[in-house]
Design a protein around this motif. Structure first.
Motif, PDB file in Angstrom:
ATOM      1  N   LYS A   1       0.925  -1.066  -0.130  1.00 57.53           N
ATOM      2  CA  LYS A   1      -0.022  -0.236  -0.085  1.00 57.53           C
ATOM      3  C   LYS A   1       0.949   1.185   0.109  1.00 57.53           C
ATOM      4  O   LYS A   1       1.794   1.345   0.867  1.00 57.53           O
ATOM      5  N   SER A   2       0.593   2.100  -0.725  1.00 58.28           N
ATOM      6  CA  SER A   2       1.228   3.314  -0.709  1.00 58.28           C
ATOM      7  C   SER A   2       0.830   4.406   0.457  1.00 58.28           C
ATOM      8  O   SER A   2      -0.445   4.066   0.917  1.00 58.28           O
ATOM      9  N   ASN A   3       1.982   5.304   0.886  1.00 54.12           N
ATOM     10  CA  ASN A   3       1.421   5.888   1.985  1.00 54.12           C
ATOM     11  C   ASN A   3       0.862   7.456   1.571  1.00 54.12           C
ATOM     12  O   ASN A   3       1.532   8.291   2.188  1.00 54.12           O
ATOM     13  N   ASN A   4       0.109   7.569   0.518  1.00 53.81           N
ATOM     14  CA  ASN A   4      -0.459   8.625  -0.088  1.00 53.81           C
ATOM     15  C   ASN A   4      -1.214   9.428   1.095  1.00 53.81           C
ATOM     16  O   ASN A   4      -1.491  10.706   1.065  1.00 53.81           O
ATOM     17  N   VAL A   5      -2.080   8.862   1.901  1.00 54.08           N
ATOM     18  CA  VAL A   5      -2.782   9.321   2.893  1.00 54.08           C
ATOM     19  C   VAL A   5      -2.261  10.273   3.829  1.00 54.08           C
ATOM     20  O   VAL A   5      -2.254  11.529   4.021  1.00 54.08           O
ATOM     21  N   TYR A   6      -1.059   9.514   4.242  1.00 56.01           N
ATOM     22  CA  TYR A   6      -0.134  10.366   5.066  1.00 56.01           C
ATOM     23  C   TYR A   6       0.584  11.283   4.471  1.00 56.01           C
ATOM     24  O   TYR A   6       0.504  12.757   5.014  1.00 56.01           O
ATOM     25  N   LYS A   7       1.008  11.350   3.077  1.00 55.75           N
ATOM     26  CA  LYS A   7       1.490  12.558   2.452  1.00 55.75           C
ATOM     27  C   LYS A   7       0.729  13.476   2.177  1.00 55.75           C
ATOM     28  O   LYS A   7       1.059  14.722   2.489  1.00 55.75           O
ATOM     29  N   ASP A   8      -0.737  13.342   1.737  1.00 56.15           N
ATOM     30  CA  ASP A   8      -1.494  14.249   1.418  1.00 56.15           C
ATOM     31  C   ASP A   8      -1.810  15.064   2.406  1.00 56.15           C
ATOM     32  O   ASP A   8      -1.851  16.227   2.757  1.00 56.15           O
ATOM     33  N   ALA A   9      -2.032  14.361   3.876  1.00 57.41           N
ATOM     34  CA  ALA A   9      -2.269  14.877   5.023  1.00 57.41           C
ATOM     35  C   ALA A   9      -1.019  15.981   5.477  1.00 57.41           C
ATOM     36  O   ALA A   9      -1.273  16.862   6.135  1.00 57.41           O
ATOM     37  N   TYR A  10      -0.065  15.288   5.253  1.00 61.04           N
ATOM     38  CA  TYR A  10       1.251  16.162   5.860  1.00 61.04           C
ATOM     39  C   TYR A  10       1.438  17.425   5.075  1.00 61.04           C
ATOM     40  O   TYR A  10       1.240  18.237   5.598  1.00 61.04           O
ATOM     41  N   ASN A  11       1.266  17.541   3.792  1.00 56.84           N
ATOM     42  CA  ASN A  11       1.177  18.649   2.656  1.00 56.84           C
ATOM     43  C   ASN A  11       0.053  19.673   3.427  1.00 56.84           C
ATOM     44  O   ASN A  11       0.440  20.745   3.608  1.00 56.84           O
ATOM     45  N   ARG A  12      -1.033  19.275   3.762  1.00 59.29           N
ATOM     46  CA  ARG A  12      -2.230  20.040   4.203  1.00 59.29           C
ATOM     47  C   ARG A  12      -1.837  20.490   5.653  1.00 59.29           C
ATOM     48  O   ARG A  12      -1.957  21.533   6.089  1.00 59.29           O
ATOM     49  N   GLY A  13      -1.268  19.644   6.254  1.00 61.93           N
ATOM     50  CA  GLY A  13      -0.744  20.134   7.721  1.00 61.93           C
ATOM     51  C   GLY A  13       0.523  20.997   7.661  1.00 61.93           C
ATOM     52  O   GLY A  13       0.416  22.056   8.373  1.00 61.93           O
ATOM     53  N   LEU A  14       1.222  20.985   6.431  1.00 55.07           N
ATOM     54  CA  LEU A  14       2.266  22.108   6.512  1.00 55.07           C
ATOM     55  C   LEU A  14       1.514  23.677   6.351  1.00 55.07           C
ATOM     56  O   LEU A  14       2.057  24.450   7.098  1.00 55.07           O
ATOM     57  N   ARG A  15       0.445  23.500   5.705  1.00 58.94           N
ATOM     58  CA  ARG A  15      -0.342  24.879   5.695  1.00 58.94           C
ATOM     59  C   ARG A  15      -0.835  25.451   6.843  1.00 58.94           C
ATOM     60  O   ARG A  15      -0.981  26.587   6.978  1.00 58.94           O
ATOM     61  N   LEU A  16      -0.913  24.434   7.843  1.00 56.74           N
ATOM     62  CA  LEU A  16      -1.283  25.001   9.256  1.00 56.74           C
ATOM     63  C   LEU A  16      -0.484  25.807   9.817  1.00 56.74           C
ATOM     64  O   LEU A  16      -0.632  26.481  10.708  1.00 56.74           O
ATOM     65  N   LEU A  17       0.947  25.474   9.739  1.00 57.95           N
ATOM     66  CA  LEU A  17       1.989  26.029  10.163  1.00 57.95           C
ATOM     67  C   LEU A  17       2.026  27.395  10.101  1.00 57.95           C
ATOM     68  O   LEU A  17       2.731  28.258  10.930  1.00 57.95           O
ATOM     69  N   ASP A  18       1.647  27.907   8.915  1.00 55.42           N
ATOM     70  CA  ASP A  18       1.744  29.448   8.500  1.00 55.42           C
ATOM     71  C   ASP A  18       1.006  30.186   9.528  1.00 55.42           C
ATOM     72  O   ASP A  18       1.096  31.402   9.879  1.00 55.42           O
ATOM     73  N   GLU A  19       0.140  29.414   9.900  1.00 57.27           N
ATOM     74  CA  GLU A  19      -1.062  30.344  10.755  1.00 57.27           C
ATOM     75  C   GLU A  19      -1.119  30.341  12.076  1.00 57.27           C
ATOM     76  O   GLU A  19      -1.723  31.368  12.895  1.00 57.27           O
ATOM     77  N   THR A  20      -0.179  29.453  12.795  1.00 58.15           N
ATOM     78  CA  THR A  20       0.004  29.500  14.150  1.00 58.15           C
ATOM     79  C   THR A  20       1.216  29.137  14.729  1.00 58.15           C
ATOM     80  O   THR A  20       2.156  28.823  13.974  1.00 58.15           O
ATOM     81  N   LYS A  21       1.423  29.417  16.048  1.00 56.27           N
ATOM     82  CA  LYS A  21       2.476  29.497  16.624  1.00 56.27           C
ATOM     83  C   LYS A  21       2.901  28.082  17.267  1.00 56.27           C
ATOM     84  O   LYS A  21       3.783  27.350  17.489  1.00 56.27           O
ATOM     85  N   SER A  22       1.557  27.265  17.621  1.00 55.92           N
ATOM     86  CA  SER A  22       1.703  25.819  17.891  1.00 55.92           C
ATOM     87  C   SER A  22       0.351  25.216  17.638  1.00 55.92           C
ATOM     88  O   SER A  22      -0.608  25.806  17.370  1.00 55.92           O
ATOM     89  N   LEU A  23       0.647  24.040  17.267  1.00 55.95           N
ATOM     90  CA  LEU A  23      -0.379  23.142  16.980  1.00 55.95           C
ATOM     91  C   LEU A  23      -1.263  22.528  18.064  1.00 55.95           C
ATOM     92  O   LEU A  23      -0.756  22.385  18.941  1.00 55.95           O
ATOM     93  N   PRO A  24      -2.636  22.200  17.707  1.00 57.01           N
ATOM     94  CA  PRO A  24      -3.518  21.750  18.642  1.00 57.01           C
ATOM     95  C   PRO A  24      -3.053  20.271  18.973  1.00 57.01           C
ATOM     96  O   PRO A  24      -2.283  19.677  18.524  1.00 57.01           O
ATOM     97  N   SER A  25      -4.113  19.522  19.734  1.00 59.87           N
ATOM     98  CA  SER A  25      -3.873  18.155  20.160  1.00 59.87           C
ATOM     99  C   SER A  25      -4.015  17.293  19.133  1.00 59.87           C
ATOM    100  O   SER A  25      -4.573  17.561  17.916  1.00 59.87           O
TER     101      SER A  25
END
Lengths: 300, 300
Positions: free
Chosen positions: A3-27
């Motif tokens: 199985k490829s880990n595209n779910v992880y990679k896609d979510a990672y990319n989307r997660g990166l965009r969250l970093l622009d907006e905050t100083k720290s990530l939620p739970s």
DNA sequence: ATAATGTCTTTTATCGTGAAAAAACATTTT
DNA sequence: AAAATGTTTTTTCACGATAAAAGACATTAT
């Protein structure tokens, strides 16, 4: 390869965009809900973000250390689902020409050509079969029915039946239904797009889908709602390969949508029916003119 | 275990019935066409028939030596497709109760319980999903939407829309269309069944399906024709578990069909519409009364 | 020459397997 | 005690492998 880990990679990319907006990530559970993946995947993402120095992670504290750079992202093509990859390949072949109705489809050949296992191709074909473009011969191959004029006519016949009914149901919805607010928002988006149509005409297709899905949902009928998947699929590929007069076509369609919206808001069933019919008629026309007419082919 | 040879066994059983009728069997390609299987399978069948002393086989000559006995047949349960086996198991669970809407469906558990591989279960669920009773959560489990009152209402809404349109198209068919002959034959079968309804009422369901499929075919629309698969599936299982007043219900339905047929033959669109509406109304009523009303359940 | 039979090759249907992802359970922190 | 984190188990997804069945090619019979 399993199985490829595209779910992880896609979510990672989307997660990166969250970093622009905050100083720290939620739970972790919160992140999971936000990105639509399980905690297991969230933890892999956090682990990698820590490794690449994007965040400092210690239990509950996930402090952002730096903004993501473009090379932090996984390449787009690694984030696709296998099923998307297969669909794209398959549709390319289908629309590239040389795909005559009646032609048989070979699972093994498709799988080899795309470079995936046969199981995935089989599952794709089964899922795809509900679009009415292919058909299975019992214990044997699939047959391509083809993207023909007949197909377009049959599709639009049902579409018109369903949408007229949904539109009527929509207009009959009580004033306090939340759909009216949704409709207002869509109307605004249409207005904005109409104003800037010269440059943003290619954003119409996405707006179109959201608008029609909103209307179909008023039918409260799963078969009607689900049928829009067929239409959406066809229009998705249709938009991609028929670019002739795209700007003009979309400009006209935006105008028709606005008239259609006004009719819905008037709650006058006669007006709704007329506006809906008018729009569907031009949508059908657009679709039909883009289909090469291979009328004389045997069609079983 | 890989693949079961149910195609061979089923074709063999059907082949045995041919032995009663003739002194010698036709050529291999002809047998293949007759039984709907490839020559490879035909040759396995002939080989076994020779082994068990049913025929003498030498190249073109295939002489029948004796009539088949009941122990020549493969047991019925070995002739089913895997997909039929899975469907039956699945529907039994679904209708046995305890299958509440919202419940999640576990591929692995289903596969283990039925004793088949997960691939087959997955493919079954994908195929089955078009019936609108289950739904997939993106990279996660399936959710049972349940055989509820809402489902039955949505199903019958579409059915009525489609059948009214098909019936109108049917009535408008030219006199020389072969469907009129088919309709005459079906009318005769209805007459015969009406006469012997007391003993043969359980043969109605099969006649019902053939009748409605004939009408739907007049629409010349693949989506309408295919939708009848949903209806047929539901009615198939519905007939199996709701035996209350079966005789009375079927007697009424045969009468309605005959009136419907007469209306079609009159080619009077008003009469067709009325007869069709009347029959569909009672069909809907029958279906609805057989559904336990669990209205209060959460239904996402 | 056509159509059958005989033989060989390819494709489909199904399984078991293993990694990715989800879900369940246990433990810690606020 | 509620909600988070840490750990383990289960399920989904996708593959390669293999027998059944289909299909293609070669040969023989009418």
């Amino acid at each position: 390869m399993s199985k490829s880990n595209n779910v992880y990679k896609d979510a990672y990319n989307r997660g990166l965009r969250l970093l622009d907006e905050t100083k720290s990530l939620p739970s972790e559970p919160e992140l999971g809900a936000l990105l639509g993946v399980s905690r297991t995947t969230i933890r892999s993402i956090l682990a990698r973000m820590e490794e690449t120095g994007l965040i400092a992670w210690n239990k509950r504290s996930k402090t952002v250390l730096r903004a993501p750079r473009s090379d932090d992202f996984f390449p787009e093509e690694e984030t696709d689902t296998l099923s998307q990859i297969i669909e794209r390949s398959f549709m390319r072949r289908l629309l590239a020409g040389g795909a005559e109705p009646g032609m048989q489809i070979n699972e093994l050949e498709l799988a080899r050509e795309i470079g995936v296992g046969t199981t995935s191709v089989r599952e794709f074909l089964i899922r795809f079969s509900r679009f009415g473009l292919i058909e299975k011969r019992r214990n044997s191959h699939w047959v391509l029915k083809g993207f023909t004029r007949a197909f377009a006519l049959e599709l639009t016949e049902i579409r018109e039946m369903f949408e007229l009914r949904s539109a009527a149901a929509f207009a009959a919805l009580p004033q306090d239904s939340p759909v009216w607010a949704d409709l207002d928002l869509l109307e605004d988006e249409h207005r904005v797009l109409a104003r800037e149509i010269a440059t943003r005409f290619n954003e119409f297709s996405e707006l179109d889908e959201r608008f029609h899905r909103l209307i179909h949902r008023a039918s409260h009928n799963r078969f009607i709602v689900d049928f829009y998947d067929v239409i959406a699929m066809i229009f998705h590929y249709h938009y991609q390969w028929n670019k002739a007069q795209e700007r003009e076509r979309n400009e006209v369609a935006v105008g028709e949508h606005l008239a259609y919206i006004a009719a819905l808001k008037s709650r006058d069933l006669g007006k709704v029916d007329a506006a809906c019919r008018k729009h569907l008629k031009s949508a059908r026309h657009t679709l039909l003119t883009s289909i090469p007419d291979r009328a004389a082919l045997p069609q079983q």
